[in-house]
Design a protein around this motif. Structure first.
Motif, PDB file in Angstrom:
ATOM      1  N   PHE A  98     -46.434  88.135  -2.624  1.00  0.00           N
ATOM      2  CA  PHE A  98     -46.468  89.463  -3.233  1.00  0.00           C
ATOM      3  C   PHE A  98     -45.646  90.485  -2.451  1.00  0.00           C
ATOM      4  CE2 PHE A  98     -50.199  89.674  -0.473  1.00  0.00           C
ATOM      5  CZ  PHE A  98     -50.189  90.969  -0.006  1.00  0.00           C
ATOM      6  N   ILE A  99     -44.903  89.994  -1.474  1.00  0.00           N
ATOM      7  CA  ILE A  99     -44.018  90.904  -0.753  1.00  0.00           C
ATOM      8  C   ILE A  99     -42.582  90.468  -0.992  1.00  0.00           C
ATOM      9  CG2 ILE A  99     -43.316  91.662   1.544  1.00  0.00           C
ATOM     10  CD1 ILE A  99     -46.264  91.528   2.293  1.00  0.00           C
ATOM     11  N   TYR A 100     -41.810  91.374  -1.534  1.00  0.00           N
ATOM     12  CA  TYR A 100     -40.434  91.080  -1.932  1.00  0.00           C
ATOM     13  C   TYR A 100     -39.547  91.114  -0.697  1.00  0.00           C
ATOM     14  CZ  TYR A 100     -36.395  91.193  -5.067  1.00  0.00           C
ATOM     15  OH  TYR A 100     -35.248  90.909  -5.743  1.00  0.00           O
ATOM     16  N   SER A 101     -38.754  90.076  -0.519  1.00  0.00           N
ATOM     17  CA  SER A 101     -37.906  90.036   0.663  1.00  0.00           C
ATOM     18  C   SER A 101     -36.448  89.931   0.259  1.00  0.00           C
ATOM     19  CB  SER A 101     -38.299  88.834   1.526  1.00  0.00           C
ATOM     20  OG  SER A 101     -37.273  88.563   2.437  1.00  0.00           O
ATOM     21  N   THR A 102     -35.589  90.711   0.915  1.00  0.00           N
ATOM     22  CA  THR A 102     -34.165  90.605   0.619  1.00  0.00           C
ATOM     23  C   THR A 102     -33.467  89.711   1.622  1.00  0.00           C
ATOM     24  OG1 THR A 102     -33.917  92.655   1.829  1.00  0.00           O
ATOM     25  CG2 THR A 102     -33.848  92.799  -0.555  1.00  0.00           C
ATOM     26  N   THR A 103     -34.260  89.144   2.541  1.00  0.00           N
ATOM     27  CA  THR A 103     -33.650  88.302   3.568  1.00  0.00           C
ATOM     28  C   THR A 103     -34.308  86.935   3.524  1.00  0.00           C
ATOM     29  OG1 THR A 103     -35.255  89.224   5.094  1.00  0.00           O
ATOM     30  CG2 THR A 103     -33.069  90.172   5.138  1.00  0.00           C
ATOM     31  N   ILE A 104     -34.187  86.260   2.379  1.00  0.00           N
ATOM     32  CA  ILE A 104     -34.821  84.955   2.232  1.00  0.00           C
ATOM     33  C   ILE A 104     -34.108  83.924   3.093  1.00  0.00           C
ATOM     34  CG2 ILE A 104     -35.189  83.069   0.607  1.00  0.00           C
ATOM     35  CD1 ILE A 104     -35.814  85.162  -1.462  1.00  0.00           C
ATOM     36  N   GLU A 105     -34.940  83.139   3.753  1.00  0.00           N
ATOM     37  CA  GLU A 105     -34.402  82.192   4.717  1.00  0.00           C
ATOM     38  C   GLU A 105     -34.235  80.831   4.028  1.00  0.00           C
ATOM     39  OE1 GLU A 105     -36.438  80.388   8.786  1.00  0.00           O
ATOM     40  OE2 GLU A 105     -37.591  81.303   7.208  1.00  0.00           O
ATOM     41  N   ALA A 106     -33.196  80.702   3.229  1.00  0.00           N
ATOM     42  CA  ALA A 106     -32.925  79.442   2.535  1.00  0.00           C
ATOM     43  C   ALA A 106     -31.557  79.576   1.908  1.00  0.00           C
ATOM     44  CB  ALA A 106     -33.968  79.187   1.445  1.00  0.00           C
ATOM     45  N   SER A 107     -31.027  78.442   1.393  1.00  0.00           N
ATOM     46  CA  SER A 107     -29.733  78.549   0.730  1.00  0.00           C
ATOM     47  C   SER A 107     -29.728  77.623  -0.474  1.00  0.00           C
ATOM     48  CB  SER A 107     -28.611  78.170   1.702  1.00  0.00           C
ATOM     49  OG  SER A 107     -28.884  76.904   2.241  1.00  0.00           O
ATOM     50  N   GLY A 108     -28.703  77.785  -1.324  1.00  0.00           N
ATOM     51  CA  GLY A 108     -28.556  76.916  -2.499  1.00  0.00           C
ATOM     52  C   GLY A 108     -29.690  77.110  -3.479  1.00  0.00           C
ATOM     53  N   ILE A 109     -30.115  75.973  -4.042  1.00  0.00           N
ATOM     54  CA  ILE A 109     -31.137  75.999  -5.079  1.00  0.00           C
ATOM     55  C   ILE A 109     -32.428  76.628  -4.566  1.00  0.00           C
ATOM     56  CG2 ILE A 109     -32.676  74.480  -6.410  1.00  0.00           C
ATOM     57  CD1 ILE A 109     -30.007  74.787  -7.694  1.00  0.00           C
ATOM     58  N   ARG A 110     -32.786  76.294  -3.318  1.00  0.00           N
ATOM     59  CA  ARG A 110     -34.048  76.811  -2.781  1.00  0.00           C
ATOM     60  C   ARG A 110     -34.044  78.334  -2.729  1.00  0.00           C
ATOM     61  NH1 ARG A 110     -36.361  75.811   2.503  1.00  0.00           N
ATOM     62  NH2 ARG A 110     -37.677  77.498   1.771  1.00  0.00           N
ATOM     63  N   TRP A 111     -32.849  78.893  -2.414  1.00  0.00           N
ATOM     64  CA  TRP A 111     -32.735  80.344  -2.358  1.00  0.00           C
ATOM     65  C   TRP A 111     -33.024  80.950  -3.727  1.00  0.00           C
ATOM     66  CZ3 TRP A 111     -29.815  84.253  -4.573  1.00  0.00           C
ATOM     67  CH2 TRP A 111     -29.842  85.497  -3.910  1.00  0.00           C
ATOM     68  N   VAL A 112     -32.433  80.320  -4.767  1.00  0.00           N
ATOM     69  CA  VAL A 112     -32.643  80.814  -6.125  1.00  0.00           C
ATOM     70  C   VAL A 112     -34.117  80.728  -6.487  1.00  0.00           C
ATOM     71  CG1 VAL A 112     -32.047  80.473  -8.545  1.00  0.00           C
ATOM     72  CG2 VAL A 112     -30.310  80.150  -6.783  1.00  0.00           C
ATOM     73  N   VAL A 113     -34.720  79.566  -6.182  1.00  0.00           N
ATOM     74  CA  VAL A 113     -36.130  79.365  -6.538  1.00  0.00           C
ATOM     75  C   VAL A 113     -37.001  80.400  -5.822  1.00  0.00           C
ATOM     76  CG1 VAL A 113     -38.081  77.775  -6.332  1.00  0.00           C
ATOM     77  CG2 VAL A 113     -35.833  76.919  -7.025  1.00  0.00           C
ATOM     78  N   GLU A 114     -36.780  80.563  -4.523  1.00  0.00           N
ATOM     79  CA  GLU A 114     -37.573  81.523  -3.749  1.00  0.00           C
ATOM     80  C   GLU A 114     -37.397  82.929  -4.310  1.00  0.00           C
ATOM     81  OE1 GLU A 114     -39.806  81.446  -1.182  1.00  0.00           O
ATOM     82  OE2 GLU A 114     -39.850  79.346  -1.811  1.00  0.00           O
TER      83      GLU A 114
END
Lengths: 319, 605
Positions: free
Chosen positions: A165-181
């Motif tokens: 429930f906390i929106y993050s602009t610095t997601i620690e992932a790349s590729g598909i996982r980044w999109v999913v997260e």
């Protein structure tokens, strides 16, 4: 047409000056300053605060401050944030992509739901589908976003533990996982805003179609032997959507300025949350810039809506 | 003082020379009501440098390599807006800055000095402190590099002073650097600071939160007017354990490990995410219940809500640590309802009844601190009877509090305030009516309600007023709703010394600090109390170099405030944080930023 545009354009200038004058005066007269915590810290001498007030120009008379703001605004300088000591336009540009993504998607979602539901409800009024749809739309429209937001958090984050429930602009992932997260964290704010908008749009579309569907040209179309599908999509919808487009066009400025409450609940770093923290910390240049940009967008989109009218409805001409 | 001065001096020397046990000394001193920070200060002053180990967080964890800890997620419900402590507007900014920047010395929970960028703590014995208190020499740690690879030298320290004191910079830390007359660079890693006058609080400049050192080679040209144009404000460079990668003011700061950090095998985490915004209660949930974050800052949440979150959550816990924050009620000595020469609460118009000691004493015993503590604060605070409770070396043993409405009523009767027909008190045709103001805050409004109920029981009419915090604590001279105008009879808020030395905190009651129109209400003495003895003690303490005598002066000042009921201390507030069960090595200190020992935090797997 060109003359009309020019006239409308010239009218917007005094309008915007008037708006900026009112906004500036109200903000300048509002009490408070950004130095709350400094005042409570005994290790920060009072002179520091007084010096800062002077540096930020808070002690000058309001007309002087307005002229200073206005002239630098004309030069493209929106001033700098008292809290960050960074140029305001830079702060806003930093927030814009997030707001555009969340609110744009929410409005898209709203249209995707509202259009078919509104049309089907109107074509079969008082059917079971219509009854359910109108009831849900009524409920959705009545529940404020802060209530839905908290309800969603309670259900999907705390109880089911599915979504963050906390929106993050610095997601620690790349590729598909980044999109999913990214989608996972955006799901709740988008759903809350989208469903709220969808509810009111559905009611509006339904009413607008009901207005049109009983008119003579629709009966004529049916008499010609057109299929029901072609009648609705081609003859009814085209006419019924004119007022809907106006509504949507006038709501578009809202996409740029963010949704204050929803952004605050889910910690979405959009322009709405920038606005609310700026208001709370009396960061006047930021508040001024955001509200003024909003005013400009409203004026511009009003004009755009009027022009679109002309294209959609040949009966309207501009002279 | 509970122990004779010469005796104490001898003992300190024995401990320092290694003839007596340091631990036993500490224990006995604690038993005497002195406290760890005080003793630490004593020992530091007398201790040779070799005896000082950099004791940080008593941790069993000794890593053999740097990094490998993944990402640490920190949640601040107030979002940092600037990562340069010298231009900050609050704790959130100080914290964001402290991840990157370091001071010469940090303060641990007990107020002990931990060298960070200093090679050693200056003392009399190592020649760091001059005997007359006018100078301090710092030896800087060698081999430290800034995040961009440039060496850290004496020039950076000197520049930080020049930057902070330049009025055009608008540095909020300038107060800590103003009393420095000059700084001499003895060599690349040694400086000698000379103060304007003898200064017992020599550990202010370059120490703790406000002491963070800036790199001269990057900030040099952005001193003064130019400070706001500095790209540095968004992309600071320090010597700290983590480097700034990305900073979005008001949203998030992202840091990565500093591979050249000057402490071997530290820090532990590869990345740090400092997210800001939202509210305190949901921040507690994100740490304790959903585990989205590892650490949540300053949970000012109502007791019931916080207890429920902790009960429901499995992933984290609430952590309490001692702070020096005092929630208190101030009694106005001047009349807020009479205007003299264009100002209310003027010194020329004494308050009609709050100038009467009996009335003030009555109010003091009519505040039920126990109920307020139990019902509203829980673990987050305890009742108190002192102005200064922390550092505990300055805590007075001479005060106490009680709650007794009978006594309160008796004192009011004695002062001539009798109940009239409607049950409220009056004297000479004047009713006893109070306006009681504070900031908008659920806990404060509930406290107001408890106090009002008790006051009305003994016949005092109370009108409650709550002002938006941004207005209430502002320094706007044109607004009459601020703390410093104090246009009410009594008011309630909290304050803390903000540094291990309370000298600046105590100037809230000296007579030359009285807030009035003449100084644009910028004075700190908003109660408008003046007392010759207090003024004299304050000046004496300012130049007193002997820590023992100084503590005695400070305690006497505290007692004067309490005896004369200048203020009613209510709650001594604690720090409250939320922390993941896995997070270890976190030592929190009220004397420094939450991140003063961030390099030593680690995660247990």
């Amino acid at each position: 047409m060109h003359k009309y545009l020019l006239r409308r354009f010239l009218i917007t200038i005094p309008t915007l000056i008037g708006i900026s004058l009112v906004l500036f005066t109200v903000l300048a007269m509002a009490p408070g300053d950004p130095f709350e915590e400094l005042a409570l810290n005994p290790n920060i001498p009072a002179e520091v605060r007084l010096n800062l007030r002077q540096q930020f120009g808070l002690d000058d008379p309001i007309p002087v401050r307005y002229v200073r703001w206005f002239t630098s605004m004309l030069r493209g300088d929106w001033g700098y944030s008292f809290a960050s000591r960074v140029d305001v336009d830079r702060l806003i540009l930093q927030r814009l992509p997030t707001t555009l993504f969340v609110l744009g998607t929410a409005y898209g979602l709203a249209l995707l739901i509202a259009l078919p539901v509104g049309v089907i409800s109107a074509v079969r009024p008082y059917s079971l589908f219509d009854q359910i749809a109108t009831t849900l739309a009524f409920v959705g429209h009545s529940l404020p976003t802060f209530f839905n937001g908290l309800l969603f958090i309670l259900l999907f984050s705390l109880y089911l533990d599915w979504l963050p429930f906390i929106y993050s602009t610095t997601i620690e992932a790349s590729g598909i996982r980044w999109v999913v997260e990214h989608l996972r964290q955006a799901a709740m704010p988008i759903a809350v805003l989208g469903l709220f908008e969808a509810a009111s749009l559905t009611r509006f579309i339904r009413a607008s179609i009901l207005d049109v569907i009983h008119q003579d040209f629709v009966t004529t179309a049916r008499a010609k032997g057109l299929t029901e599908r072609r009648t609705v999509l081609w003859h009814v919808l085209r006419n019924a959507l004119i007022p809907v487009i106006t509504i949507v066009a006038l709501q578009l400025p809202g996409i740029f300025t963010g949704a204050v409450i929803t952004e605050q609940i889910f910690r979405v770093p959009g322009i709405g949350s920038l606005l609310i923290t700026a208001i709370q910390s009396t960061d006047t240049p930021v508040v001024m810039a955001i509200t003024f940009v909003y005013a400009m967008l409203v004026v511009v989109f009003n004009l755009v809506a009027d022009i679109i009218y002309g294209f959609l409805d040949p009966r309207i001409t501009y002279s | 003082m509970p122990i004779a001065e010469p005796e104490l001096r001898q003992w300190v020397c024995r401990v320092v020379e290694g003839k007596a046990s340091r631990r036993q000394f500490m224990r006995i001193m604690l038993g005497l009501g002195l406290s760890a920070p005080f003793i630490a200060n004593l020992l530091t002053t007398y201790t040779p440098a070799a005896a000082q180990g950099a004791r940080v967080a008593p941790s069993a964890f000794t890593p053999t390599k740097r990094g490998g800890g993944g990402r640490l997620r920190l949640l601040w419900w107030q979002a940092p807006t600037i990562a340069n402590v010298h231009l900050s507007t609050g704790t959130k900014d100080n914290d964001a800055s402290r991840v990157v920047h370091e001071p010469l010395v940090g303060f641990n929970r007990d107020g002990e000095f931990i060298p960070v960028l200093a090679e050693e703590i200056p003392s009399f014995d190592n020649g760091g402190l001059s005997r007359d208190g006018t100078g301090v020499s710092w030896r800087l740690k060698k081999g430290v590099v800034w995040h961009d690879g440039k060496p850290f030298t004496a020039d950076d320290v000197i520049f930080t002073w020049e930057y902070a004191v330049d009025p055009a910079t608008g540095a909020v830390t300038s107060g800590s650097y103003q009393n420095i007359k000059q700084i001499d660079k003895l060599d690349e890693h040694t400086i000698k600071v000379t103060f304007v006058e003898p200064t017992p609080f020599w550990y202010d400049a370059f120490c703790g939160v406000r002491g963070q050192i800036l790199p001269k080679h990057l900030v040099g040209e952005y001193k003064g007017q130019n400070s706001r144009n500095s790209p540095y404000n968004l992309k600071p460079v320090g010597t700290g354990p983590y480097k700034m990668v990305e900073f979005k003011p008001g949203d998030v700061a992202l840091y990565e490990i500093n591979p050249h950090y000057h402490v071997p095998n530290r820090p532990f985490f590869d990345m740090i995410e400092l997210k800001g915004g939202g509210d305190a209660a949901s921040a507690a949930r994100a740490v304790i219940q959903t585990g989205e974050f590892d650490y949540g800052w300053n949970l000012q949440v109502e007791k019931d809500v916080l207890e429920r979150i902790e009960r429901q959550g499995t992933r984290g816990k609430v952590v309490i640590f001692p702070q020096a924050n005092l929630e208190h009620i101030q009694l106005n000595r001047t009349d807020p309802w009479t205007e003299v020469d264009g100002e209310r609460s003027s010194l020329k118009a004494p308050h009609p009844f709050l100038t009467d000691l009996l009335v003030r004493q009555a109010y003091n015993v009519a505040v039920d601190r126990r109920i307020i503590a139990e019902q509203l604060y829980g673990a987050a605070g305890q009742p108190t009877s002192n102005f200064i409770d922390s550092p505990t070396r300055f805590q007075s043993p001479n005060t106490s509090w009680e709650y007794s409405l009978e006594q309160a009523a008796q004192r009011l009767d004695q002062a001539g305030w009798k109940r009239v027909s409607d049950g409220f008190r009056a004297k000479d045709g004047r009713r006893m009516k109070l306006v009681y103001q504070t900031s908008v805050n659920p806990v404060r409004q509930k406290t107001q309600a408890i106090v009002k109920k008790a006051f009305e029981k003994i016949g005092i009419e109370v009108e409650l007023k709550a002002v938006n915090a941004g207005v209430y604590f502002s320094s706007d001279p044109a607004n009459s709703d601020t703390v410093s105008h104090f246009y009410a009879d009594i008011q309630m808020f909290s304050f803390s010394p903000g540094s291990p030395d309370p000298q600046a905190h105590l100037n809230r009651f000296v007579s030359w600090q009285i807030a009035q129109k003449a100084n644009n209400w910028s004075g700190r003495n908003v109660v408008r109390w003046s007392n010759v003895e207090y003024d004299r003690l304050w000046k004496q303490a300012e130049g007193e170099l002997d820590p023992v005598k100084r503590a005695a002066l400070i305690i006497r000042m505290n007692d004067l405030l309490i005896e004369d009921v200048v203020l009613i201390p209510v709650i001594w507030r604690n720090g409250v944080r939320a922390m993941s069960h896995q997070l270890q090595g976190v030592e929190l200190s009220d004397w420094d930023s939450d991140f003063w020992a961030l390099a030593y935090w680690y995660r247990e797997t």
